[in-house]
Motif scaffolding. Structure first.
Motif, mmCIF file in Angstrom:
data_model
loop_
_atom_site.group_PDB
_atom_site.id
_atom_site.type_symbol
_atom_site.label_atom_id
_atom_site.label_comp_id
_atom_site.label_asym_id
_atom_site.label_seq_id
_atom_site.Cartn_x
_atom_site.Cartn_y
_atom_site.Cartn_z
ATOM 1 N N SER A 1 38.679 -8.787 -41.297
ATOM 2 C CA SER A 1 39.760 -8.175 -42.082
ATOM 3 C C SER A 1 41.114 -8.640 -41.564
ATOM 4 O O SER A 1 41.208 -9.222 -40.469
ATOM 5 C CB SER A 1 39.688 -6.641 -41.969
ATOM 6 O OG SER A 1 39.982 -6.254 -40.642
ATOM 7 N N GLY A 2 42.150 -8.313 -42.342
ATOM 8 C CA GLY A 2 43.506 -8.635 -41.902
ATOM 9 C C GLY A 2 43.857 -7.899 -40.625
ATOM 10 O O GLY A 2 44.477 -8.451 -39.706
ATOM 11 N N ASN B 1 45.080 -9.568 -37.145
ATOM 12 C CA ASN B 1 46.334 -9.226 -36.466
ATOM 13 C C ASN B 1 46.068 -8.718 -35.053
ATOM 14 O O ASN B 1 46.797 -9.038 -34.111
ATOM 15 C CB ASN B 1 47.093 -8.155 -37.260
ATOM 16 C CG ASN B 1 47.766 -8.716 -38.499
ATOM 17 O OD1 ASN B 1 48.003 -9.925 -38.590
ATOM 18 N ND2 ASN B 1 48.084 -7.855 -39.449
ATOM 19 N N HIS C 1 53.386 -3.796 -41.640
ATOM 20 C CA HIS C 1 52.019 -3.292 -41.750
ATOM 21 C C HIS C 1 51.431 -3.069 -40.358
ATOM 22 O O HIS C 1 50.789 -2.048 -40.090
ATOM 23 C CB HIS C 1 51.174 -4.303 -42.531
ATOM 24 C CG HIS C 1 49.844 -3.780 -42.976
ATOM 25 N ND1 HIS C 1 48.769 -3.658 -42.120
ATOM 26 C CD2 HIS C 1 49.414 -3.331 -44.180
ATOM 27 C CE1 HIS C 1 47.737 -3.170 -42.796
ATOM 28 N NE2 HIS C 1 48.101 -2.965 -44.039
ATOM 29 N N GLU D 1 48.108 0.183 -39.128
ATOM 30 C CA GLU D 1 46.934 -0.320 -38.410
ATOM 31 C C GLU D 1 46.534 0.630 -37.281
ATOM 32 O O GLU D 1 46.010 0.201 -36.250
ATOM 33 C CB GLU D 1 47.172 -1.783 -37.962
ATOM 34 C CG GLU D 1 47.404 -2.666 -39.193
ATOM 35 C CD GLU D 1 47.488 -4.171 -38.949
ATOM 36 O OE1 GLU D 1 47.067 -4.639 -37.880
ATOM 37 O OE2 GLU D 1 47.966 -4.868 -39.871
ATOM 38 N N GLU E 1 56.189 -10.601 -41.151
ATOM 39 C CA GLU E 1 55.263 -10.302 -42.257
ATOM 40 C C GLU E 1 55.794 -10.925 -43.557
ATOM 41 O O GLU E 1 56.903 -10.632 -43.975
ATOM 42 C CB GLU E 1 55.144 -8.780 -42.405
ATOM 43 C CG GLU E 1 54.202 -8.336 -43.508
ATOM 44 C CD GLU E 1 54.046 -6.816 -43.518
ATOM 45 O OE1 GLU E 1 53.976 -6.197 -42.438
ATOM 46 O OE2 GLU E 1 54.018 -6.240 -44.622
ATOM 47 N N ASN F 1 54.833 -6.118 -47.419
ATOM 48 C CA ASN F 1 54.196 -5.118 -48.259
ATOM 49 C C ASN F 1 55.127 -3.942 -48.551
ATOM 50 O O ASN F 1 55.418 -3.625 -49.704
ATOM 51 C CB ASN F 1 52.910 -4.663 -47.560
ATOM 52 C CG ASN F 1 52.221 -3.501 -48.247
ATOM 53 O OD1 ASN F 1 52.218 -3.399 -49.461
ATOM 54 N ND2 ASN F 1 51.644 -2.618 -47.464
ATOM 55 N N ASP G 1 52.038 -12.382 -39.916
ATOM 56 C CA ASP G 1 51.102 -11.584 -40.697
ATOM 57 C C ASP G 1 51.302 -12.003 -42.154
ATOM 58 O O ASP G 1 52.126 -11.459 -42.871
ATOM 59 C CB ASP G 1 51.385 -10.087 -40.497
ATOM 60 C CG ASP G 1 50.480 -9.217 -41.363
ATOM 61 O OD1 ASP G 1 49.616 -9.786 -42.086
ATOM 62 O OD2 ASP G 1 50.627 -7.977 -41.314
ATOM 63 N N ALA H 1 49.207 -11.758 -44.702
ATOM 64 C CA ALA H 1 48.149 -11.187 -45.551
ATOM 65 C C ALA H 1 48.295 -11.721 -46.980
ATOM 66 O O ALA H 1 47.313 -12.087 -47.620
ATOM 67 C CB ALA H 1 48.235 -9.663 -45.533
ATOM 68 N N ARG H 2 49.568 -11.779 -47.460
ATOM 69 C CA ARG H 2 49.843 -12.299 -48.811
ATOM 70 C C ARG H 2 50.714 -13.554 -48.731
ATOM 71 O O ARG H 2 51.598 -13.759 -49.566
ATOM 72 C CB ARG H 2 50.494 -11.218 -49.670
ATOM 73 C CG ARG H 2 49.601 -10.008 -49.911
ATOM 74 C CD ARG H 2 50.168 -9.058 -50.965
ATOM 75 N NE ARG H 2 49.267 -7.920 -51.184
ATOM 76 C CZ ARG H 2 49.276 -6.812 -50.455
ATOM 77 N NH1 ARG H 2 50.145 -6.675 -49.465
ATOM 78 N NH2 ARG H 2 48.411 -5.846 -50.713
ATOM 79 N N GLN I 1 47.819 -15.094 -39.772
ATOM 80 C CA GLN I 1 46.690 -14.369 -40.364
ATOM 81 C C GLN I 1 46.932 -14.319 -41.864
ATOM 82 O O GLN I 1 48.035 -14.008 -42.303
ATOM 83 C CB GLN I 1 46.625 -12.954 -39.779
ATOM 84 C CG GLN I 1 45.506 -12.063 -40.310
ATOM 85 C CD GLN I 1 45.792 -11.399 -41.650
ATOM 86 O OE1 GLN I 1 45.045 -11.577 -42.619
ATOM 87 N NE2 GLN I 1 46.872 -10.650 -41.725
ATOM 88 N N SER J 1 40.737 -11.528 -49.058
ATOM 89 C CA SER J 1 40.226 -10.395 -49.829
ATOM 90 C C SER J 1 41.282 -9.695 -50.665
ATOM 91 O O SER J 1 41.015 -8.651 -51.253
ATOM 92 C CB SER J 1 39.599 -9.383 -48.872
ATOM 93 O OG SER J 1 40.586 -8.962 -47.941
#
Ligand SMILES: *Cc1c(COP(=O)(O)O)cnc(C)c1O
Length: 340
Positions: A57-58, A62, A83, A88, A135, A139, A168, A170-171, A194, A198
């Motif tokens: 997972s993200g 991280n 995030h 987390e 990040e 988010n 980070d 993620a996106r 990272q 998903s």
């Protein structure tokens, strides 16, 4: 039900399911799963790094970054609504034994000089600054893109002070598709990255971390320690490979749908858009309604629309693979009904 809670709710495509069925697998702890090796090599190449590691997972990616870069007692610099800080479970502190230090940013971007000021001088009283995290997209800032120039300036400061930078991302692919800056360019402004397979990319499970070969060697051990050494994991790595190699360009559709949603919702009395929409996240402020975010969401659920609260009067909508243009129009119609 039209589910705009997150881009994590996407279900694997038919092609991904078929690939999971057909794939040849091996034991990845022995380094023998062909799909994982292919996925890791491809990810490393796309991001311009020496090596990559498939993680569950993200959050795990991280945390492995924090564990691999830092020593217990170090301080980690990160944006105040990151995030890593908010969502987390304080795992950075619980697992890596580090102390987060937050810097208030603008639309998720830290001002480079604020980062410089926060770096600890050599003093017996102080923790050592062990890591800087960025990040992108951000988010909590509504999918905001952190400008490449800000990342470059922070990376320069970090290198002057010999502090590693973790992205980070993620996106990150959303940032890249929306800005036209390649993921490789973004990744060049950090030691490690990272990103999630998903989320918008539509894979059922998994994230990637990339970095130097030496970093990934150590990260692999941390992954094992965390229980993330998986066996015949090609059944999820192969869908992940499809996500990475075939699902990037279509993120533009999600961004277009998010813009359309924001423009339409803005016309509805009582609603306003927070910030502006850059990628696939829309933050709607319901300040002029008498309802709380929770109450509004309950009403939306009754008419078949799901979203999440992002503050007492803020709702987050995320567009993704499983939401069509027509459904966006439906969402607007249904919200109109709720408000009337
Ligand atoms: C979703 C997300 C993560 C964590 O990913 P999971 O796979 O849900 O653990 C980390 N960082 C950001 C910015 C995210 O949006």
């Amino acid at each position: 039900m039209i589910d705009l809670r997150s881009d994590t709710v996407t279900r694997p495509t038919l092609e991904m399911r078929q690939a999971a069925f057909d794939v040849e697998v091996g034991d990845d702890v022995f380094g023998e799963d062909p799909s994982v090796l292919k996925l890791e090599e491809t990810a490393a190449r796309m991001l311009g790094k020496e090596a990559a590691l498939f993680v569950t997972s993200g959050t795990q990616g991280n945390q492995i970054a924090a564990l691999t870069h830092c020593n217990p007692g170090d301080e980690v610099l990160l944006e105040a609504s990151a995030h890593l800080f908010l969502y987390e479970g304080a795992s950075m502190s619980a697992l890596a034994g580090v102390q987060p230090r937050t810097i208030e940013g603008y639309r998720g971007s830290m001002i480079p000089e604020d980062v410089r000021t926060a770096i600890r001088p050599d003093d017996i009283h102080f923790p050592e600054t062990g890591l800087i995290c960025i990040e992108n997209t951000h988010n909590k800032a509504g999918g905001a893109i952190v400008p490449l120039e800000d990342m470059q300036a922070i990376y320069e400061i970090a290198r002057e002070n010999q502090i590693p930078v973790h992205l980070d991302g993620a996106r990150l692919f959303n940032a890249s598709v929306a800005s036209g800056v390649s993921v490789e360019h973004y990744a060049a402004q950090a030691d490690t990255v990272q990103f999630c397979l998903s989320k918008g990319l539509g894979a059922p499970v998994g994230s990637i971390i990339t970095g130097s070969a030496e970093f990934i060697r150590k990260a692999r051990k941390w992954r094992k320690r965390l229980g993330g050494g998986l066996r015949q994991v090609g059944v999820i790595a192969e869908p992940g490979y499809i996500a990475l190699t075939q699902m990037v360009d279509r993120l533009a559709d999600d961004h277009e749908n998010a813009r359309l949603l924001a423009e339409s919702l803005e016309q509805i009395p009582g609603l306003s858009i927070e910030g502006h929409v850059e990628t696939n996240i829309v933050l709607v402020h319901i300040g002029e309604l008498t309802m709380s975010a929770e109450e509004f969401l309950e009403e939306l659920k009754q008419v078949g629309v799901l979203a999440v609260p992002f503050g007492p009067k803020t709702i987050r909508f995320v567009t993704h693979l499983d939401v069509t243009r027509k459904e966006i129009y439906d969402v607007v119609d249904r919200i109109n009904k709720v408000i009337r």
